[in-house]
Motif scaffolding. Structure first.
Motif, mmCIF file in Angstrom:
data_model
loop_
_atom_site.group_PDB
_atom_site.id
_atom_site.type_symbol
_atom_site.label_atom_id
_atom_site.label_comp_id
_atom_site.label_asym_id
_atom_site.label_seq_id
_atom_site.Cartn_x
_atom_site.Cartn_y
_atom_site.Cartn_z
ATOM 1 N N THR A 25 12.578 -1.038 24.836
ATOM 2 C CA THR A 25 13.882 -0.846 25.473
ATOM 3 C C THR A 25 15.011 -1.591 24.778
ATOM 4 O OG1 THR A 25 13.627 -2.730 26.983
ATOM 5 C CG2 THR A 25 12.719 -0.604 27.689
ATOM 6 N N TRP A 26 14.693 -2.540 23.911
ATOM 7 C CA TRP A 26 15.685 -3.363 23.217
ATOM 8 C C TRP A 26 16.471 -4.252 24.181
ATOM 9 C CZ3 TRP A 26 15.737 -3.375 17.903
ATOM 10 C CH2 TRP A 26 15.053 -2.321 17.275
ATOM 11 N N SER A 27 15.976 -4.418 25.370
ATOM 12 C CA SER A 27 16.686 -5.221 26.366
ATOM 13 C C SER A 27 16.039 -6.591 26.505
ATOM 14 C CB SER A 27 16.683 -4.512 27.723
ATOM 15 O OG SER A 27 15.349 -4.313 28.171
ATOM 16 N N GLY A 28 16.720 -7.489 27.229
ATOM 17 C CA GLY A 28 16.163 -8.798 27.511
ATOM 18 C C GLY A 28 16.472 -9.857 26.486
ATOM 19 N N GLY A 29 17.313 -9.528 25.525
ATOM 20 C CA GLY A 29 17.687 -10.511 24.516
ATOM 21 C C GLY A 29 19.046 -11.126 24.793
ATOM 22 N N ALA A 30 19.678 -11.648 23.751
ATOM 23 C CA ALA A 30 20.953 -12.337 23.906
ATOM 24 C C ALA A 30 22.135 -11.382 23.909
ATOM 25 C CB ALA A 30 21.127 -13.362 22.784
ATOM 26 N N VAL A 31 21.897 -10.119 23.589
ATOM 27 C CA VAL A 31 22.956 -9.110 23.559
ATOM 28 C C VAL A 31 22.450 -7.863 24.273
ATOM 29 C CG1 VAL A 31 24.038 -9.950 21.429
ATOM 30 C CG2 VAL A 31 22.144 -8.321 21.289
ATOM 31 N N SER A 32 23.324 -6.897 24.478
ATOM 32 C CA SER A 32 22.907 -5.662 25.129
ATOM 33 C C SER A 32 21.869 -4.935 24.277
ATOM 34 C CB SER A 32 24.109 -4.742 25.345
ATOM 35 O OG SER A 32 24.581 -4.236 24.106
ATOM 36 N N ALA A 33 21.129 -4.049 24.910
ATOM 37 C CA ALA A 33 20.114 -3.279 24.203
ATOM 38 C C ALA A 33 20.740 -2.466 23.067
ATOM 39 C CB ALA A 33 19.371 -2.364 25.170
ATOM 40 N N SER A 90 12.888 -10.115 22.949
ATOM 41 C CA SER A 90 13.486 -10.496 24.228
ATOM 42 C C SER A 90 13.253 -11.999 24.385
ATOM 43 C CB SER A 90 12.813 -9.746 25.370
ATOM 44 O OG SER A 90 11.453 -10.153 25.485
ATOM 45 N N TYR A 91 13.882 -12.595 25.385
ATOM 46 C CA TYR A 91 13.659 -14.021 25.625
ATOM 47 C C TYR A 91 12.186 -14.300 25.898
ATOM 48 C CZ TYR A 91 18.595 -15.343 25.661
ATOM 49 O OH TYR A 91 19.890 -15.611 25.288
ATOM 50 N N GLY A 92 11.541 -13.402 26.630
ATOM 51 C CA GLY A 92 10.127 -13.584 26.925
ATOM 52 C C GLY A 92 9.267 -13.547 25.676
ATOM 53 N N CYS A 93 9.521 -12.571 24.819
ATOM 54 C CA CYS A 93 8.755 -12.458 23.573
ATOM 55 C C CYS A 93 9.036 -13.635 22.653
ATOM 56 C CB CYS A 93 9.094 -11.156 22.863
ATOM 57 S SG CYS A 93 8.484 -9.677 23.684
ATOM 58 N N ASN A 94 10.291 -14.051 22.609
ATOM 59 C CA ASN A 94 10.661 -15.168 21.744
ATOM 60 C C ASN A 94 9.942 -16.440 22.171
ATOM 61 O OD1 ASN A 94 12.405 -16.209 19.552
ATOM 62 N ND2 ASN A 94 13.281 -17.454 21.192
ATOM 63 N N SER A 95 9.873 -16.655 23.469
ATOM 64 C CA SER A 95 9.175 -17.834 23.980
ATOM 65 C C SER A 95 7.684 -17.763 23.671
ATOM 66 C CB SER A 95 9.391 -17.953 25.492
ATOM 67 O OG SER A 95 8.682 -19.048 26.028
ATOM 68 N N ALA A 96 7.109 -16.577 23.853
ATOM 69 C CA ALA A 96 5.676 -16.398 23.588
ATOM 70 C C ALA A 96 5.353 -16.599 22.112
ATOM 71 C CB ALA A 96 5.236 -15.012 24.039
ATOM 72 N N SER A 150 17.242 -18.411 18.591
ATOM 73 C CA SER A 150 16.741 -17.552 17.511
ATOM 74 C C SER A 150 17.600 -16.305 17.332
ATOM 75 C CB SER A 150 15.304 -17.129 17.815
ATOM 76 O OG SER A 150 14.863 -16.156 16.898
ATOM 77 N N ARG A 151 17.837 -15.943 16.083
ATOM 78 C CA ARG A 151 18.565 -14.703 15.791
ATOM 79 C C ARG A 151 17.738 -13.472 16.142
ATOM 80 N NH1 ARG A 151 23.642 -15.370 16.105
ATOM 81 N NH2 ARG A 151 23.740 -13.187 15.441
ATOM 82 N N HIS A 152 16.463 -13.629 16.333
ATOM 83 C CA HIS A 152 15.637 -12.503 16.776
ATOM 84 C C HIS A 152 16.126 -11.978 18.126
ATOM 85 C CE1 HIS A 152 12.534 -12.612 13.669
ATOM 86 N NE2 HIS A 152 12.580 -13.929 13.735
ATOM 87 N N LEU A 153 16.741 -12.826 18.914
ATOM 88 C CA LEU A 153 17.264 -12.428 20.228
ATOM 89 C C LEU A 153 18.443 -11.470 20.098
ATOM 90 C CD1 LEU A 153 17.182 -15.981 21.840
ATOM 91 C CD2 LEU A 153 15.663 -14.077 22.431
ATOM 92 N N TYR A 154 19.020 -11.412 18.894
ATOM 93 C CA TYR A 154 20.186 -10.557 18.639
ATOM 94 C C TYR A 154 19.805 -9.258 17.915
ATOM 95 C CZ TYR A 154 22.867 -14.719 19.833
ATOM 96 O OH TYR A 154 23.391 -15.812 20.499
ATOM 97 N N GLY A 155 18.610 -9.217 17.379
ATOM 98 C CA GLY A 155 18.169 -8.027 16.661
ATOM 99 C C GLY A 155 18.539 -8.015 15.195
ATOM 100 N N ASP A 156 19.248 -9.063 14.722
ATOM 101 C CA ASP A 156 19.698 -9.060 13.325
ATOM 102 C C ASP A 156 18.827 -9.937 12.424
ATOM 103 O OD1 ASP A 156 20.450 -11.640 14.019
ATOM 104 O OD2 ASP A 156 22.607 -11.299 13.824
ATOM 105 N N ALA A 157 17.562 -10.092 12.788
ATOM 106 C CA ALA A 157 16.647 -10.932 12.021
ATOM 107 C C ALA A 157 15.336 -10.210 11.759
ATOM 108 C CB ALA A 157 16.379 -12.232 12.781
ATOM 109 N N ALA A 158 14.648 -10.658 10.717
ATOM 110 C CA ALA A 158 13.334 -10.102 10.398
ATOM 111 C C ALA A 158 12.484 -11.181 9.756
ATOM 112 C CB ALA A 158 13.459 -8.911 9.461
ATOM 113 N N ASP A 159 11.209 -11.195 10.097
ATOM 114 C CA ASP A 159 10.247 -12.082 9.458
ATOM 115 C C ASP A 159 9.402 -11.257 8.497
ATOM 116 O OD1 ASP A 159 11.193 -14.203 10.915
ATOM 117 O OD2 ASP A 159 9.535 -14.213 12.363
#
Length: 245
Positions: free
Chosen positions: A129-137, A171-177, A184-193
């Motif tokens: 869903t792309w939701s649950g992060g620091a920005v809108s889906a 999402s915040y949940g995934c980032n914590s896990a 983390s920039r992963h919360l914004y969608g503009d990051a990649a590992d």
């Protein structure tokens, strides 16, 4: 009469072949894309949403320690990025985005506008869903779209062997896990590992400096000895001490 007709048909076939060959030699651009088509030639001084669409696709050719702003204004930095894109794909280098440049972009993008070698699915292994992060889906997905084009440039610059993405949007949940930092920039969608595949981590980290990533963390940086993190956050921060960065 029969022989004369045969000669006429043969002449027509040769003429058709000649025209086709000449068109191919002239580098006839690929057909327009089903996801986005440019309707005019763009050059320095142009502005508009079509410029922004171009900027997204050439932002990975920003050059060392540069980040292209996706602002719809075709300035010197965009011109330089277009020139690098043209050089990388064997086109005439003039910094003007016309039929041949757009034709190459059309050939590189899939029907959803993502580049050939990356997909939304690998940029979002957290949820659909792309939701649950620091920005809108919608923003998170748009940010992921932009970073995929930078990764496409990185891949091509390194020789077009696969690059493996293990984490994109969270999402915040995934980032914590995943043990990610709170901001983390992963919360914004503009990051990649990225993990080793055809290229070593240090090769990935060093080359990333030329492709529009403002933050690069790799071997030698705490928690990054097994992957390289890239993003385009507003701040600049590179650290991969093992790689000399």
């Amino acid at each position: 009469m029969k022989h004369r007709l045969l000669r006429i048909l043969l002449s027509c076939a040769l003429l058709t072949f000649g025209v086709t060959a000449a068109s191919a030699a002239a580098g006839t651009p690929a057909s327009a894309s089903s996801c986005y088509t440019w309707g005019r030639t763009l050059s320095q001084g142009s502005s508009g949403s079509d410029v922004a669409q171009l900027q997204i696709r050439v932002a990975g050719w920003s050059g060392y320690d540069n980040v292209i702003a996706v602002d719809g204004v075709f300035g010197p930095a965009t011109k330089a990025a277009v020139e690098r894109f043209q050089a990388a794909y064997g086109l005439g280098v003039d910094g003007i985005a016309g039929p041949q440049t757009f034709g190459e972009i059309y050939a590189l993008q899939k029907s959803d506008c993502t580049p050939l070698h990356f997909a939304y699915s690998e940029m979002n292994q957290c949820n659909t869903t792309w939701s649950g992060g620091a920005v809108s889906a919608a923003t998170a997905k748009a940010d992921a779209f932009q970073i995929m084009w930078k990764l496409e440039a990185l891949r091509h610059a390194l020789g077009d062997h696969p690059i493996t993405v293990t984490s994109g949007f969270r999402s915040y949940g995934c980032n914590s896990a995943d043990g990610g930092v709170a901001d983390s920039r992963h919360l914004y969608g503009d990051a990649a590992d990225l993990v080793p595949s055809a290229y070593s981590l240090c090769t990935l980290a060093r080359e990333a400096r030329y492709h529009g990533f403002s933050q690069i963390f790799g071997p030698g940086f705490p928690g990054h000895d097994n992957h390289v993190h890239v993003d385009y956050a507003p701040t600049h921060d590179w650290s991969a001490p093992t790689c000399g960065i």
